[in-house]
Design a protein around this motif. Structure first.
Motif, PDB file in Angstrom:
ATOM      1  N   LEU A  83       0.870  -1.296  -0.004  1.00  0.00           N
ATOM      2  CA  LEU A  83      -0.097  -0.090   0.142  1.00  0.00           C
ATOM      3  C   LEU A  83       0.744   1.174   0.042  1.00  0.00           C
ATOM      4  CD1 LEU A  83      -2.712  -1.123   2.699  1.00  0.00           C
ATOM      5  CD2 LEU A  83      -3.063  -0.865   0.035  1.00  0.00           C
ATOM      6  N   GLU A  87      -2.734   5.618   0.090  1.00  0.00           N
ATOM      7  CA  GLU A  87      -3.758   4.669  -0.314  1.00  0.00           C
ATOM      8  C   GLU A  87      -4.867   4.245   0.603  1.00  0.00           C
ATOM      9  OE1 GLU A  87      -3.181   1.121  -3.544  1.00  0.00           O
ATOM     10  OE2 GLU A  87      -1.437   1.938  -2.718  1.00  0.00           O
ATOM     11  N   ARG A  88      -5.947   4.307  -0.030  1.00  0.00           N
ATOM     12  CA  ARG A  88      -7.039   3.949   0.876  1.00  0.00           C
ATOM     13  C   ARG A  88      -7.985   2.838   0.168  1.00  0.00           C
ATOM     14  NH1 ARG A  88      -4.703   5.865   4.119  1.00  0.00           N
ATOM     15  NH2 ARG A  88      -4.711   7.885   5.274  1.00  0.00           N
ATOM     16  N   GLU A  91      -6.523  -2.959  -4.318  1.00  0.00           N
ATOM     17  CA  GLU A  91      -6.871  -3.281  -5.838  1.00  0.00           C
ATOM     18  C   GLU A  91      -8.013  -4.017  -6.337  1.00  0.00           C
ATOM     19  OE1 GLU A  91      -3.313  -5.742  -7.028  1.00  0.00           O
ATOM     20  OE2 GLU A  91      -1.913  -4.023  -6.541  1.00  0.00           O
ATOM     21  N   GLN A  94     -10.712  -1.522  -6.654  1.00  0.00           N
ATOM     22  CA  GLN A  94     -10.487  -0.483  -7.961  1.00  0.00           C
ATOM     23  C   GLN A  94     -11.061  -1.431  -9.048  1.00  0.00           C
ATOM     24  OE1 GLN A  94      -6.113   0.247  -7.837  1.00  0.00           O
ATOM     25  NE2 GLN A  94      -6.445   1.887  -6.316  1.00  0.00           N
TER      26      GLN A  94
END
Length: 119
Positions: A83, A87-88, A91, A94
């Motif tokens: 991460l 980054e929150r 993958e 996303q």
């Protein structure tokens, strides 16, 4: 039957989120106790973080470590997980968002095409 399945689905999501939280916090505790880590890093602070996953939001506690030689501070758990600093979004979350965006665009395109052909 539908009510039962909906309720079961909600409980499974909650269980999945708890499992993710517990496994992340367990890994963080392992880092805190690691003899290898003790040689190079000291515990600086603890913090809560929220990650958005394809199952939903997971809030967990993580530890900030400071390198004894360089003075550099880092969340070692984030490094292990791959991460980035701020980054929150995982993958999988996303990928799910992109898939939904494509499907929504295709559905909308089909509706617009049908409307244009009727004109």
């Amino acid at each position: 039957m539908a009510e039962y399945i909906t309720g079961l689905t909600e409980e499974l999501h909650k269980l999945g989120l708890r499992m993710i939280q517990e496994s992340l916090e367990s890994m963080d505790r392992m880092l805190q106790k690691s003899p290898v880590r003790l040689k190079h890093w000291v515990v600086e602070a603890h913090e809560s973080k929220q990650l958005i996953t394809s199952l939903g939001a997971v809030t967990y506690r993580k530890t900030l470590f400071t390198n004894k030689e360089t003075g550099h501070s880092e969340y070692l758990l984030d490094r292990i997980l791959g991460l980035g600093r701020n980054e929150r979004l995982t993958e999988d979350a996303q990928a799910r968002m992109l898939k939904e965006a494509v499907q929504t665009s295709c559905r909308r395109g089909g509706v617009l095409q049908r409307q244009a052909s009727k004109s």
